[in-house]
Design a protein around this motif. Sequence first.
Motif, PDB file in Angstrom:
ATOM      1  N   ILE A  28       6.117  -0.837   1.660  1.00 19.20           N
ATOM      2  CA  ILE A  28       4.952  -1.485   1.051  1.00 19.20           C
ATOM      3  C   ILE A  28       5.461  -2.780   0.443  1.00 19.20           C
ATOM      4  N   LYS A  69      -0.780   0.648  -4.989  1.00 15.46           N
ATOM      5  CA  LYS A  69      -0.559   0.878  -3.560  1.00 15.46           C
ATOM      6  C   LYS A  69       0.124   2.210  -3.268  1.00 15.46           C
ATOM      7  N   TYR A  70       0.751   2.822  -4.282  1.00 10.50           N
ATOM      8  CA  TYR A  70       1.516   4.048  -4.054  1.00 10.50           C
ATOM      9  C   TYR A  70       1.582   4.841  -5.352  1.00 10.50           C
ATOM     10  N   ARG A  72       3.133   8.662  -6.889  1.00 17.68           N
ATOM     11  CA  ARG A  72       3.875   9.916  -6.701  1.00 17.68           C
ATOM     12  C   ARG A  72       3.928  10.652  -8.028  1.00 17.68           C
ATOM     13  N   LEU A 112       1.936  12.893  -3.204  1.00 23.44           N
ATOM     14  CA  LEU A 112       1.941  11.469  -2.878  1.00 23.44           C
ATOM     15  C   LEU A 112       0.553  11.032  -2.461  1.00 23.44           C
ATOM     16  N   MET A 113       0.200   9.814  -2.809  1.00 25.37           N
ATOM     17  CA  MET A 113      -1.014   9.215  -2.263  1.00 25.37           C
ATOM     18  C   MET A 113      -0.897   7.700  -2.327  1.00 25.37           C
ATOM     19  N   GLY A 114      -1.725   7.054  -1.550  1.00 25.80           N
ATOM     20  CA  GLY A 114      -1.750   5.603  -1.529  1.00 25.80           C
ATOM     21  C   GLY A 114      -2.708   5.068  -2.575  1.00 25.80           C
ATOM     22  N   ALA A 115      -3.485   4.084  -2.195  1.00 26.64           N
ATOM     23  CA  ALA A 115      -4.371   3.379  -3.117  1.00 26.64           C
ATOM     24  C   ALA A 115      -5.471   4.282  -3.670  1.00 26.64           C
ATOM     25  N   GLY A 119     -10.098   5.883  -2.392  1.00 27.54           N
ATOM     26  CA  GLY A 119      -8.979   6.696  -1.947  1.00 27.54           C
ATOM     27  C   GLY A 119      -9.243   8.177  -1.773  1.00 27.54           C
ATOM     28  N   SER A 156       2.530  -1.131  -7.809  1.00 24.28           N
ATOM     29  CA  SER A 156       1.358  -2.007  -7.738  1.00 24.28           C
ATOM     30  C   SER A 156       1.752  -3.420  -7.346  1.00 24.28           C
TER      31      SER A 156
END
Length: 157
Positions: A28, A69-70, A72, A112-115, A119, A156
């Motif tokens: 990213i 953006k990420y 955890r 885990l996940m993204g935005a 979302g 971010s």
Amino acid sequence: MAGTLKVKIEEDIILENQNYGSKRTFEISSIANITKKIVTIASDDDATVLVFKSTVASADSALDKENVKYIRITNLDSSNSVNISLQLDSGEDNSSADLSMTHLLEAGRSFLMGAPDEGAHADDDSATIVTALTDLESIIVDPGSNSGQVEVFVAST
């Protein structure tokens, strides 16, 4: 100065002399801000570990949902699980959550996940796929009758 976050996910297993392991890496770019903290939660309590808004709000330590953006969250306990509740703002009006989805995070495991912007979503009307996603408003961790400790990592732009 921005950098590139490199995330590596690796499973390592051999069954009957056959390697079923896998390694995946993704990057990213343009990451300018990192939030990293360890949160300890007392038994029979819960903690809001992250809050997302459309603009940074220092009063409640909110992160700008369009820039994240990420995400955890790692359960640091070696034997007890925790519940992670994704609090959703289905009205997308930058207000409080009006839907939630809870995920069991076993000992030593990571979520885990993204935005968080557009979302996730939850729907209790039917068991069908939902493609119109909404905003994540916050994440709450509840260790139940045990105390718990999680590591929170957010990248971010």
